[in-house]
Write an enzyme that holds these catalytic residues in place. Sequence first.
Site, PDB file in Angstrom:
ATOM      1  N   ILE A  31       0.821  -1.176   0.280  1.00  0.00           N
ATOM      2  CA  ILE A  31      -0.007   0.044  -0.078  1.00  0.00           C
ATOM      3  C   ILE A  31       0.757   1.351   0.024  1.00  0.00           C
ATOM      4  O   ILE A  31       0.665   2.111  -0.736  1.00  0.00           O
ATOM      5  CB  ILE A  31      -0.900   0.102   1.081  1.00  0.00           C
ATOM      6  N   GLY A  32       1.841   1.194   0.911  1.00  0.00           N
ATOM      7  CA  GLY A  32       2.826   2.456   0.933  1.00  0.00           C
ATOM      8  C   GLY A  32       4.184   2.007   1.234  1.00  0.00           C
ATOM      9  O   GLY A  32       4.321   0.862   2.121  1.00  0.00           O
ATOM     10  N   GLY A  46      11.132   5.070   4.402  1.00  0.00           N
ATOM     11  CA  GLY A  46      12.510   4.650   4.683  1.00  0.00           C
ATOM     12  C   GLY A  46      12.716   3.642   5.646  1.00  0.00           C
ATOM     13  O   GLY A  46      13.718   2.969   5.970  1.00  0.00           O
ATOM     14  N   MET A  47      11.825   3.317   6.711  1.00  0.00           N
ATOM     15  CA  MET A  47      11.669   2.494   7.903  1.00  0.00           C
ATOM     16  C   MET A  47      10.802   1.311   7.514  1.00  0.00           C
ATOM     17  O   MET A  47      10.544   0.564   8.638  1.00  0.00           O
ATOM     18  CB  MET A  47      11.519   3.155   8.854  1.00  0.00           C
ATOM     19  N   ASP A  72       2.420  11.930  13.108  1.00  0.00           N
ATOM     20  CA  ASP A  72       2.512  11.936  11.567  1.00  0.00           C
ATOM     21  C   ASP A  72       1.316  12.127  10.815  1.00  0.00           C
ATOM     22  O   ASP A  72       1.154  11.653   9.994  1.00  0.00           O
ATOM     23  CB  ASP A  72       3.413  10.467  11.189  1.00  0.00           C
TER      24      ASP A  72
END
Length: 328
Positions: free
Chosen positions: A18-19, A22-23, A146
């Site tokens: 889905i997405g 960086g982690m 976030d």
Amino acid sequence: MLKPGTLLHSRYKILRPIGRGGMGAVYEAEDTLLEGRRCAVKEVLLGLEVDPADREQARLQFYREASVLARLDHPNLPKVSDYFSEGDRDYLVMDFVPGRDLKEIIDEARASGRFLDERTVLDWADQLCDALDYMHRQNPPVLHRDIKPSNIKLTPEGRIKLVDFGLVKILSPDEHRTITVLQGRGTAAYTPLEQYGGDAEHTDARSDIYALGATLYHLLTNTPPPDARQRFLQPDCLIPPRALNPRISPRVERAILSAMAMHPNDRPPSVAAFRAMLRGSPPPGPPAAVWAPPETPWEVLWGRQRTLALLALGAFLLALAATLWGRP
């Protein structure tokens, strides 16, 4: 990236990504123990360069925070149902939320040359405030850290869901250090200045309020705000929302700019106070003697012009009085 068909924890079959960040990544998966159930699997990957001691502490922190998330139950939050680790990766399993994210909706509006309706955006904001107020009132409080349009989904039924708990922070009074490799820093345009740097000791509910204000700024203007570092170096770079979209009401502009104040003390002290500003209603609780919304750029400009006008009028009256006084 995990390949479609990968089976995690002997239960979750990966369907598609889905997405990705960086982690780690987020996947849509099938729960093979509950036929027909779709879920979202959030993967947290710690880099190989992380010190082994920090890696272990980060994993303990992940389990502690995941257990708190699993107890959250709110209609505007996806329900966390499971968490586990495999190798150097940690996984958080939650409800799969259908629909489009608000970043897609902003892009669509911008491409068609229109702005989103303020009343619609305020309805979304009201639902987000419900979710954040619920999170912040937990014991200990839970911060999202976030908030941004791409982490907010609009379901086919019209309900807003705040998704992706990848940067969640549990506020604990006896915690003196946070493992930054796990927490991350959020997305620049929506991240307050205090969330930059090596730790999260200075973040609190007002950090989420900043991110929510920045998100509303983007939703109503079709333009992401400049990030906090740029604003620190260039204080005048933030364009007032009504300069980009004159249809925004002065009340909503004032609320957004207050939420996006650089210093946390200049922001609304709680999500409830911010919602009251958006609605134009009195703030909740007793009168707040220590906090008042800062002036908007328009109010500052008007104040300056008014001061100059009064000084000019005073000088004129003094000159007129001197002239009259000097007459025989």
